[in-house]
Design a protein around this motif. Structure first.
Motif, mmCIF file in Angstrom:
data_model
loop_
_atom_site.group_PDB
_atom_site.id
_atom_site.type_symbol
_atom_site.label_atom_id
_atom_site.label_comp_id
_atom_site.label_asym_id
_atom_site.label_seq_id
_atom_site.Cartn_x
_atom_site.Cartn_y
_atom_site.Cartn_z
ATOM 1 N N ASP A 14 1.152 -0.961 0.176
ATOM 2 C CA ASP A 14 0.059 -0.146 0.436
ATOM 3 C C ASP A 14 1.113 1.207 0.009
ATOM 4 O O ASP A 14 1.342 1.243 0.993
ATOM 5 C CB ASP A 14 -0.869 -0.151 1.167
ATOM 6 C CG ASP A 14 -1.858 1.157 1.376
ATOM 7 O OD1 ASP A 14 -1.594 1.621 0.325
ATOM 8 O OD2 ASP A 14 -3.334 0.903 1.319
ATOM 9 N N CYS A 15 0.835 1.891 -0.835
ATOM 10 C CA CYS A 15 1.840 3.021 -1.261
ATOM 11 C C CYS A 15 1.166 4.733 -1.699
ATOM 12 O O CYS A 15 0.459 3.897 -2.489
ATOM 13 C CB CYS A 15 2.740 3.023 -2.605
ATOM 14 S SG CYS A 15 3.986 1.233 -2.170
ATOM 15 N N PRO A 20 -6.881 5.343 -4.491
ATOM 16 C CA PRO A 20 -6.671 4.692 -4.819
ATOM 17 C C PRO A 20 -6.652 3.895 -6.416
ATOM 18 O O PRO A 20 -8.101 4.141 -6.794
ATOM 19 C CB PRO A 20 -7.477 3.682 -3.272
ATOM 20 C CG PRO A 20 -8.935 4.661 -3.596
ATOM 21 C CD PRO A 20 -8.815 5.810 -4.012
ATOM 22 N N VAL A 21 -5.845 3.008 -6.984
ATOM 23 C CA VAL A 21 -5.891 2.531 -7.346
ATOM 24 C C VAL A 21 -5.345 0.547 -7.401
ATOM 25 O O VAL A 21 -3.737 0.350 -6.449
ATOM 26 C CB VAL A 21 -4.970 2.626 -8.569
ATOM 27 C CG1 VAL A 21 -5.356 2.234 -10.153
ATOM 28 C CG2 VAL A 21 -5.052 3.968 -9.103
ATOM 29 N N ALA A 48 -1.304 3.575 -4.507
ATOM 30 C CA ALA A 48 -1.303 1.996 -5.563
ATOM 31 C C ALA A 48 -1.205 1.144 -4.184
ATOM 32 O O ALA A 48 -0.705 1.283 -2.806
ATOM 33 C CB ALA A 48 -0.003 2.215 -6.010
ATOM 34 N N VAL A 49 -2.321 0.240 -4.620
ATOM 35 C CA VAL A 49 -2.982 -0.970 -4.157
ATOM 36 C C VAL A 49 -2.359 -2.581 -4.245
ATOM 37 O O VAL A 49 -2.960 -2.229 -5.376
ATOM 38 C CB VAL A 49 -4.093 -0.947 -2.614
ATOM 39 C CG1 VAL A 49 -3.857 -2.302 -2.677
ATOM 40 C CG2 VAL A 49 -3.675 0.258 -1.766
ATOM 41 N N MET A 79 -10.698 -6.213 -1.143
ATOM 42 C CA MET A 79 -11.204 -4.508 -1.236
ATOM 43 C C MET A 79 -12.116 -4.118 -0.242
ATOM 44 O O MET A 79 -11.845 -2.605 0.378
ATOM 45 C CB MET A 79 -12.695 -4.166 -2.885
ATOM 46 C CG MET A 79 -11.672 -4.943 -3.582
ATOM 47 S SD MET A 79 -12.238 -4.109 -5.393
ATOM 48 C CE MET A 79 -11.909 -2.767 -5.448
ATOM 49 N N HIS A 80 -13.159 -4.562 0.361
ATOM 50 C CA HIS A 80 -13.665 -4.251 1.369
ATOM 51 C C HIS A 80 -12.792 -4.238 2.625
ATOM 52 O O HIS A 80 -13.288 -3.241 3.255
ATOM 53 C CB HIS A 80 -15.206 -6.119 1.906
ATOM 54 C CG HIS A 80 -16.193 -5.012 2.657
ATOM 55 N ND1 HIS A 80 -16.799 -4.221 2.987
ATOM 56 C CD2 HIS A 80 -16.047 -6.043 4.067
ATOM 57 C CE1 HIS A 80 -17.695 -4.721 4.283
ATOM 58 N NE2 HIS A 80 -17.027 -4.894 4.543
ATOM 59 N N THR A 81 -12.697 -5.108 3.194
ATOM 60 C CA THR A 81 -11.711 -5.190 3.925
ATOM 61 C C THR A 81 -10.721 -4.004 4.060
ATOM 62 O O THR A 81 -10.141 -3.248 5.332
ATOM 63 C CB THR A 81 -10.484 -6.586 4.004
ATOM 64 O OG1 THR A 81 -11.306 -7.632 4.394
ATOM 65 C CG2 THR A 81 -9.179 -6.610 6.409
ATOM 66 N N LEU A 82 -9.800 -3.592 3.046
ATOM 67 C CA LEU A 82 -8.891 -2.362 2.626
ATOM 68 C C LEU A 82 -9.804 -1.041 2.464
ATOM 69 O O LEU A 82 -9.525 -0.182 1.972
ATOM 70 C CB LEU A 82 -7.902 -2.341 1.754
ATOM 71 C CG LEU A 82 -6.444 -2.944 2.678
ATOM 72 C CD1 LEU A 82 -6.756 -4.538 2.988
ATOM 73 C CD2 LEU A 82 -5.650 -2.946 1.276
#
Length: 253
Positions: A14-15, A20-21, A48-49, A79-82
């Motif tokens: 995760d940067c 988000p992408v 960027a993930v 995706m839901h978790t993050l």
């Protein structure tokens, strides 16, 4: 970084900051192969993930044979978790299968889509392919007869058969997943994708040939295709400066 999804330990990165992408790699690859793309996204002022799919890189393998649907369900839960619902997504090759499956069912899951040399369309098969495939299946059955196996070395020939991707897999479980994944044709899902979609393709791609990108452009309603001359299956690496310029134009539009 690690996160637990479906009772599997999943490696992800995760940067950056901003919009988000989600980055999804191709078959046999890992988030490290998407690192140049991640760097380009961050330089655009975005987040960027990226992740390692289960069974690749630093992520645990599934405990049963998965297909595209199972990988898609996994990505949805990731995706839901993050809290990534509604993010942009950029995917390469196998990652394209997963995104096509998800976006055709739920367009709200993503904002915009970038498909890079994406898989998902069943390849055109010639006579040679059918002969080789049925010979392999026949050889596998006959290898169970020990005398024939010793005389004809069928087991040895079977071991050397199959694609490079198939032979590279170390477990029967992952080989089962590979077969299940590549045998699923997602063509009939393409016209259900409503997201703005950018298709980027290497003109010399031998793994997912250019005609697949052209077919996707025809069938995905809100899509456009950019062809990178002189680039192959990893077009984002073969033509990296141009690839970065295309991303900037798309995401900053």
């Amino acid at each position: 970084m690690q996160v637990n999804i479906d009772n599997l330990s999943i490696k992800y990165d995760d940067c950056g900051e901003g919009s988000p992408v989600l980055l999804l790699h191709g078959w046999g690859a890992s988030l490290e192969t998407m690192r140049p793309v991640s760097d380009a996204i961050v330089k655009l002022g975005m987040r960027a993930v990226s992740l390692d799919f289960p069974g690749f890189g630093g992520s645990e393998a599934p405990r049963e044979v998965w297909g595209v649907a199972e990988y898609a369900g996994f990505v949805r839960r990731f995706m839901h978790t993050l809290n990534l619902e509604g993010a942009d997504v950029l995917c390469h090759s196998f990652g394209g299968r997963v995104v096509i499956f998800l976006a055709s069912d739920d367009g709200a899951l993503f904002k915009r889509i970038v498909l890079v040399n994406a898989a998902g369309i069943r390849p055109k098969r010639g006579l040679k392919w059918y002969v080789r495939t049925y010979a392999y299946k026949a050889g596998k059955r006959l290898s169970r007869i020990k005398l024939l196996d010793r005389l004809l070395n069928l087991s040895g020939r079977i071991t050397k058969a199959g694609s490079a991707d198939y032979r590279a897999l170390q477990t029967e479980l992952m080989r089962g997943i590979f077969v299940k994944v590549i045998n699923q044709d997602l063509t009939n899902r393409l016209n259900r994708i409503t997201n703005p979609t950018l298709l980027i393709w290497g003109a010399q791609d031998q793994e997912t040939p250019l005609y697949m990108g052209q077919t996707m452009e025809q069938l995905i309603p809100n899509s456009g295709l950019v062809i990178l001359e002189g680039a192959g299956h990893f077009s984002y690496l073969d033509q990296y400066p141009r690839f970065c310029a295309i991303l900037e134009a798309f995401f900053k539009a």
